[in-house]
Enzyme design. Sequence first.
Site, PDB file in Angstrom:
ATOM      1  CB  CYS A 135     -20.600  39.696  86.222  1.00  0.00           C
ATOM      2  SG  CYS A 135     -21.577  40.187  87.650  1.00  0.00           S
ATOM      3  CE1 TYR A 143     -22.675  -1.979  70.293  1.00  0.00           C
ATOM      4  CE2 TYR A 143     -24.398  -0.314  70.156  1.00  0.00           C
ATOM      5  CZ  TYR A 143     -23.283  -0.832  70.781  1.00  0.00           C
ATOM      6  OH  TYR A 143     -22.760  -0.209  71.872  1.00  0.00           O
ATOM      7  CD  GLU A 150     -23.959  -1.902  63.363  1.00  0.00           C
ATOM      8  OE1 GLU A 150     -24.179  -3.032  62.913  1.00  0.00           O
ATOM      9  OE2 GLU A 150     -24.013  -1.616  64.560  1.00  0.00           O
ATOM     10  CB  CYS A 177     -26.240  42.086  88.958  1.00  0.00           C
ATOM     11  SG  CYS A 177     -24.458  42.024  88.729  1.00  0.00           S
ATOM     12  CE  LYS A 235     -20.232   6.339  67.436  1.00  0.00           C
ATOM     13  NZ  LYS A 235     -20.936   7.401  68.170  1.00  0.00           N
ATOM     14  CE  LYS A 258     -18.589  10.406  66.211  1.00  0.00           C
ATOM     15  NZ  LYS A 258     -17.895  11.215  67.074  1.00  0.00           N
ATOM     16  CG  ASP A 309     -26.023  11.442  68.381  1.00  0.00           C
ATOM     17  OD1 ASP A 309     -25.232  11.060  69.262  1.00  0.00           O
ATOM     18  OD2 ASP A 309     -26.128  12.619  68.014  1.00  0.00           O
ATOM     19  CB  CYS A 349     -23.134  42.463  85.255  1.00  0.00           C
ATOM     20  SG  CYS A 349     -24.157  40.980  85.197  1.00  0.00           S
ATOM     21  CB  CYS A 359     -24.565  38.683  89.681  1.00  0.00           C
ATOM     22  SG  CYS A 359     -25.121  38.481  87.975  1.00  0.00           S
TER      23      CYS A 359
HETATM   24  O1  D41 Z   1     -24.827   2.782  66.791  1.00  0.00           O
HETATM   25  C1  D41 Z   1     -23.957   2.892  67.613  1.00  0.00           C
HETATM   26  N1  D41 Z   1     -23.858   3.995  68.359  1.00  0.00           N
HETATM   27  C2  D41 Z   1     -22.942   1.810  67.795  1.00  0.00           C
HETATM   28  C3  D41 Z   1     -22.109   1.854  68.904  1.00  0.00           C
HETATM   29  C4  D41 Z   1     -22.836   0.746  66.893  1.00  0.00           C
HETATM   30  N2  D41 Z   1     -23.648   0.653  65.814  1.00  0.00           N
HETATM   31  N3  D41 Z   1     -21.917  -0.223  67.081  1.00  0.00           N
HETATM   32  C5  D41 Z   1     -21.084  -0.201  68.159  1.00  0.00           C
HETATM   33  N4  D41 Z   1     -20.187  -1.195  68.313  1.00  0.00           N
HETATM   34  C6  D41 Z   1     -19.365  -1.205  69.339  1.00  0.00           C
HETATM   35  C7  D41 Z   1     -18.379  -2.335  69.471  1.00  0.00           C
HETATM   36  C8  D41 Z   1     -17.618  -2.514  68.199  1.00  0.00           C
HETATM   37  C9  D41 Z   1     -17.390  -2.054  70.585  1.00  0.00           C
HETATM   38  C10 D41 Z   1     -19.116  -3.589  69.788  1.00  0.00           C
HETATM   39  C11 D41 Z   1     -21.151   0.852  69.110  1.00  0.00           C
HETATM   40  C12 D41 Z   1     -20.250   0.780  70.197  1.00  0.00           C
HETATM   41  N5  D41 Z   1     -19.371  -0.260  70.287  1.00  0.00           N
HETATM   42  C13 D41 Z   1     -20.199   1.765  71.263  1.00  0.00           C
HETATM   43  N6  D41 Z   1     -21.133   2.603  71.630  1.00  0.00           N
HETATM   44  C14 D41 Z   1     -20.686   3.333  72.661  1.00  0.00           C
HETATM   45  C15 D41 Z   1     -19.446   2.969  72.962  1.00  0.00           C
HETATM   46  C16 D41 Z   1     -19.116   1.971  72.096  1.00  0.00           C
END
Ligand code: D41
Length: 672
Positions: free
Chosen positions: A426, A225, A114, A411, A116, A314, A118, A408, A432
Amino acid sequence: MTDAARRRAEALREQIAHHNHRYYVLDDPEIDDFAYDALLRELQALEATHPELLTPDSPTQRVGAAPLAEFGTVRHPQPMLSLENAFSDEDVAAFDRRVRERLGTGDDIEYVAEPKLDGLAISVIYRHGLLERAATRGDGEQGEDVTANIRTLRSVPLRLMGDAPAFLEARGEVFMPVAGFERLNADQVARGLKPFVNPRNAAAGSLRQLDPRVTATRPLELYFYALGAVEGGTVRDSHDAALKALRDWGLRTSPEARRVRGSAGCLAYYADLQSRRAALAYQIDGVVYKVDDLASQEKLGFVSRAPRWAIAHKFPAEEARTRLRSVDFQVGRTGALTPVARLEPVMVGGATVGNATLHNLDEIARKDIRIGDTVIVRRAGDVIPEVVRVDFERRPDDTLPIILPASCPVCGSRVDRVEGQAVARCTGALRCQAQRHEALRHFAARRAMDIDGLGDAVIAQLIERDLVQSPADLYLLDWEQLAQLERLGEKSARNLVAAIAASRSTTLPRFLFALGIPDVGESTAAALARQFGNLDALLSADATRLEQTPDVGPVIAANVAGFFADADNLRIVAALRARGVQWQEGEPVAAVALPLSGQTWVLTGTLPTLSRDEAKDLLEARGAKVAGSVSKKTNCVLAGEEAGSKLAKAIELGVPVIDEATFRQQLGLPAG
Ligand code: D41
């Protein structure tokens, strides 16, 4: 009559909850906004005439709570784990291999992949189907109670549908879609407020509002999630089934979540999502893969707070090519001059970038960056964009060097660059205006003196009108002076004076942190406060004593000693105390924290690898005193080659003598 009213109110609540679910969770509304509003207004009118009909889960009660003074801290029923990162296909293959090895199988693993998001991780608890509590992830063990704010999100049901368990903790991510973020920022600018840097910060800022009415106006969304703690319900046997259960209870999950097979399936999903990334309504910074089978998850367990059964893959940082127009130097809190690249604006990963950091002069020299160059800028997540390199093939003949100004830019004070250091500073200190601004901002910060309402706009005016020369002057302001400032009415001015007054009662760690001593962050401030117990002990400590503090090395020790050796700083500290800033003073930590404390050592002769000063530092860092001559009170003599009379004296008095190798062993140092 009341009976009919009660039945009508119940019917309305049910209908509204149903339409909320259609609209916010399924994204498939059955009625238009107008019809929806009519239902909501009818319910509001009913509840107004029959207040006894009000229930906490009524859709009219989303923004019920009054503003808070601060967020409470709550402990999560189960720790919220963090995620390990993968940055390449190889990392993902290695993850998959570890999973198969631990499970003892050669078969393809079923994963759920799925996006991630932000945003910010959140835990929401439903008891007997009713929303009871929502908390931020915090440190994973404890978070902040943001229930009143989460209640304002329409996509979060106040009551679950279907046969919900008696206790359900659902975990998810709160985020702000890009369109909503842009609308919010346009609105911020129109109101003379600072725009948010990115959707993630906007989501965090919106969720951390003490007044839920503000949060209610912010376009926040939530995708769940995972399940956290669950009591009194059927057990699911896969992550996929858990996501389905969440949906059946009316909780929204990512519509992009898919079951995939093996690492090949993960990578195909990744490639597909990456290609659609820009078209998504929200920002994502990668993909999360989770082993689908819950029994396998349990077998895999976790290491240091991260599950072995999940990983975040990532996306790479995004880069673009553009021209470096000019370079400005920005002055930070400690006077450090940071070179900032002014660029021809360019789109990088969905955002226009016109400025980027060049870090420092050494980096500029190392990368050979000149004004007029075509450069590559990189933006990764929510960090400040940076210039990574020059495209030398496109270097024109008329580039200009980047030159550190002698004075600077704010100042006019002399700029110092210590030999061998990358940073230029500075020398204007609080004279400053840039340094003063940053010092005040830091002083007032939530984790420092926590002065609510002392934002950038107010600080800028206080400096411009010369009302505040140092943080100590804040405690002399009265509300009439503040009410003269632009955009500060009498009420805000009075509130700010009250907030400044309230900050007088603080703690020693907060106070030390607030002073803004270079490199003294929160944890170092706390360590110093523990070590010395009270301010006067700290003020009179020299660098050697300071270095005996856990985690304080020679650099920080010198910074602290230097800070308190400065007459201006001492005047400010004295003024702060004279103007009522106070805290509970304590005793320094017991000396036993240092293994050699109370001991006297003597050094003699030439050691094979350690210099005299190094040996002395090592001893003093452990609490020992180093004396020049041997007596009955000497605990130990560290002797090297050509040791003379001191060695003889030690032998005569029966004082233990050791060599460097033994010394290293005793101190737990590596052999020389
Ligand atoms: O979408 C997310 N940022 C996301 C974060 C996600 N889709 N799944 C996540 N699943 C987990 C576990 C596997 C530990 C249940 C997470 C995060 N953790 C998570 N977000 C921040 C720290 C961990």
